[in-house]
Design a protein around this motif. Structure first.
Motif, PDB file in Angstrom:
ATOM      1  N   GLY A   1       0.864  -1.166   0.000  1.00  0.00           N
ATOM      2  CA  GLY A   1       0.000   0.000   0.000  1.00  0.00           C
ATOM      3  C   GLY A   1       0.904   1.220   0.000  1.00  0.00           C
ATOM      4  O   GLY A   1       2.130   1.095   0.172  1.00  0.00           O
TER       5      GLY A   1
ATOM      6  N   GLN B   1      -6.696  -5.948   9.194  1.00  0.00           N
ATOM      7  CA  GLN B   1      -8.118  -5.784   8.954  1.00  0.00           C
ATOM      8  C   GLN B   1      -8.832  -7.129   9.003  1.00  0.00           C
ATOM      9  O   GLN B   1      -8.308  -8.124   8.529  1.00  0.00           O
ATOM     10  CB  GLN B   1      -8.350  -5.235   7.547  1.00  0.00           C
TER      11      GLN B   1
ATOM     12  N   ARG C   1     -14.024  -4.276   4.777  1.00  0.00           N
ATOM     13  CA  ARG C   1     -12.896  -4.519   5.685  1.00  0.00           C
ATOM     14  C   ARG C   1     -12.837  -3.462   6.778  1.00  0.00           C
ATOM     15  O   ARG C   1     -13.119  -2.273   6.539  1.00  0.00           O
ATOM     16  CB  ARG C   1     -11.575  -4.469   4.914  1.00  0.00           C
TER      17      ARG C   1
ATOM     18  N   GLY D   1      -3.734  -4.151   5.385  1.00  0.00           N
ATOM     19  CA  GLY D   1      -4.948  -4.331   4.577  1.00  0.00           C
ATOM     20  C   GLY D   1      -4.996  -5.707   3.938  1.00  0.00           C
ATOM     21  O   GLY D   1      -6.072  -6.261   3.733  1.00  0.00           O
ATOM     22  N   ALA D   2      -3.839  -6.259   3.629  1.00  0.00           N
ATOM     23  CA  ALA D   2      -3.781  -7.589   3.016  1.00  0.00           C
ATOM     24  C   ALA D   2      -3.660  -8.646   4.106  1.00  0.00           C
ATOM     25  O   ALA D   2      -3.334  -8.349   5.248  1.00  0.00           O
ATOM     26  CB  ALA D   2      -2.592  -7.660   2.067  1.00  0.00           C
TER      27      ALA D   2
END
Lengths: 413, 413
Positions: A196, A213, A290, A357-358
């Motif tokens: 990101g 997340q 998410r 996020g991943a």
């Protein structure tokens, strides 16, 4: 004078290993195609094994092919485990996963050169099938190791050509006799590129990953009535795409309502019959919600269900949703995070807390062990792409923080 | 006693011809695949030619393969032309186009049986390539005949396999020596199934087609920025699908603003990369605007352009539109329409005025001749579908109105 407290990794050697590994399955555009349990993966595994043995480690492999390279400690205690994955997407980059494995290797190389033996053993793990592009589900090796997913289901997974995972694993010619989880791990550490833009955009050297997340992924199907576009008056239409458009706007609103930590995305849409002069009778679409906070994620789910209900009512459509994947938010170990923050500060690095996020193998390890993740920046936030890139300095800084953190934990935990 | 004023067509014979023609290229699901200039089309043409000759007509073919079967009149005047098309969609029905041609044939059969010779000649035409599914543009034979489209462009059109229209036409083994337009036509009449639900839903026997919608078809491209769904905060996204959703809602609003005569449809959408966890960077979509009034259609166009502009601004997207097809609204001949209404009334049929939402060969003929269209109801408004269906009674009523109208015009024009 170099002591165990001011060890730095050898950035040139780390970078050289990253580039050498990237040649295995290297693509013309500078990326990697080293999908799990392919001949390229086998070649990468053999290279990693040789390097580990050259660094004084012994390598064992569990029943799903995850490789554990062990550097013995002064005492026979539960190990500090450092890991990530060497498999890539079909058009993947050189650093996603690979950095975390080879930075661990480099940390052990430095330790060995320093002549110092840590109190706890240190293990470097290469998890099988993190990417999930060939066999599902993703993060397979770590999830089975952590007891999230049964080994038998993993071994019987099939790829798109019908090949069975167990058969493909046999072709790796590994001795798969290490225990499949069920053993104590003192701490798990994973260094990874951010995937990101936040660290690079803010000019940060390093990210302290406070958690991951949670996500909920849905398939949504809206059904109306397929009719000719020229002859069906507006008021009597049951246009599934008009309903989908409303729902997409609502999904965005839900994301904004829970911003900045929440995100909500419709990435996939398919209208049927998808013809210029026919009113769409059916739309399939994905919804991706998410949030790092479980209560917020649950509230986003409720808002989505209400939006789907409103779509049905408003446009006289049938509509249903099916949750196809979900993961609760993960919080990493606060004590480990403090160690990472302090060590980064000692090194003069500018860092910030960040949410992943991943998904990562560390998410599963967090269930069975104190766990922390460290992020390096990555160019333009680009990942899962052949142009994925990081600087040598980012890699060196991240690996040095990893080394010092592992060493401190090996002594003090 | 049957006179020229109370002639009725032979409904059994008409139906028998429809069913016999449907066997040519007949599909397992009861539809037809008789695409233009295929072996099936040739077989259909030969059957039609034989029937016409048996009914006392002579058949000539123009340079694009459109067939004109002529029943001579008492005087050598410009003819009354009745027509439609025998070609179908790949999964077409038994009646779209075919009814108009074979009802014309049946009208001549009845006239001949009655022993009556009308003042003007009557010609039955089978236009080449009305459907446009194999070669574009649609309504090719009638548009070249009416001077809308050059013959050379039509002859050099290629199908998806690269076959050239002139070569495929040559395989029909026709003598293509009839004049390509450029001759006077006293009136053109076309009977067709409605291809919409209005007549059946209202319990009508017949439709008096006062005109055809104009349409404007656009390709729209919206471009934002493709990014990972998990790691890109909502406020910084440039999501092309979110923009498309807004635009789809606006297109619907424009249709409703111009309802009931106006319609506006997005039938096609394609997002890229169309992946569940990637923010769509690009969306391609179609827009279809239709209205029977030219000023209203222009206003719909302006509203669409403004909505696209608003989409760009609101979601920070690039966006462009390209008008790929347009047709001005058509008004059919008021005097002919009055004749059709009166004759239907005399037969005790319940009819109503109706606008054609689909395009027909009559739209082009209206440029060069007084023209009228007559609609029969069609089951569920279903067309371009193997399940397309009408009743024998609807076919018989429509063909009888066609016969009496043609006869009155042949005497009085």
């Amino acid at each position: 004078m170099t002591t165990t407290h001011n060890l730095r990794i050898n950035g040139e050697r780390l970078w050289g290993s990253l580039i050498e590994m990237a040649r295995v399955g290297g693509t013309p555009r500078g990326g990697c195609n080293r999908q799990t349990l392919t001949p390229e993966d086998r070649q990468g595994r053999l290279l990693f094994k040789r390097w580990c043995e050259e660094a004084g480690m012994s390598v064992r492999v569990d029943r799903l092919g995850s490789m554990f390279a062990r550097f013995e400690g002064r005492e026979n205690l539960a190990p500090i485990v450092i890991g990530s994955h060497l498999d890539t997407q079909p058009t993947g980059g050189k650093f996603d996963g690979v950095l975390g494995v080879l930075a661990g290797l480099e940390a052990v190389r430095c330790l060995r050169e320093s002549g110092y033996t840590p109190r706890r053993p240190i293990e470097i793990v290469n998890w099988t099938n993190e990417e999930g592009c060939r066999f599902t589900p993703v993060m397979m090796g770590s999830s089975v190791f952590a007891g999230v997913f049964p080994l038998e289901l993993a071994l019987t997974a099939r790829d798109a050509q019908g090949a069975i995972l167990a058969d493909e694993l046999a072709k790796m010619e590994l001795t798969c006799d290490a225990p499949m989880g069920g053993r104590e791990i003192a701490a798990y550490l994973e260094l990874h590129i951010e995937q990101g833009p936040i660290l690079e955009d803010g000019g940060y050297d390093i990210g302290f990953v406070s958690g991951g997340q949670g996500h909920k992924w849905y398939d949504v199907e809206l059904s109306g009535y397929e009719q000719r576009a020229g002859t069906t008056p507006m008021p009597v239409r049951r246009d599934a795409l008009v309903g989908a458009a409303y729902l997409i706007s609502e999904i965005r609103r839900i994301g904004l309502d829970f911003a900045p930590l929440g995100v909500a995305t419709v990435g996939f849409i398919q209208a049927r019959p998808n013809s210029r002069n026919v009113i769409p009778g059916e739309v399939l679409m994905s919804v991706d919600l998410r949030h790092p906070d479980g209560d917020c994620l649950a509230a986003m789910h409720e808002a989505f269900v209400a939006a789907l209900e409103a779509t049905r009512d408003r446009f006289q459509l049938d509509g249903k949703q099916n949750c196809v994947s979900e993961h609760a938010p993960v919080s990493f170990d606060a004590r480990l995070l403090d160690v990472v923050r302090r060590i980064s500060g000692d090194l003069g690095l500018r860092g910030r807390d960040i949410i992943s996020g991943a998904g990562h193998d560390a998410f599963h390890l967090a269930r069975i062990s104190p766990t922390a993740m460290i992020f390096t920046p990555c160019r333009g936030g680009v990942s899962h792409n052949e142009s994925e890139d990081i600087t040598r300095e980012w890699a060196t800084n991240g690996a040095t923080v990893l080394l010092r953190t592992a060493l401190e934990l090996a002594e003090t935990l």
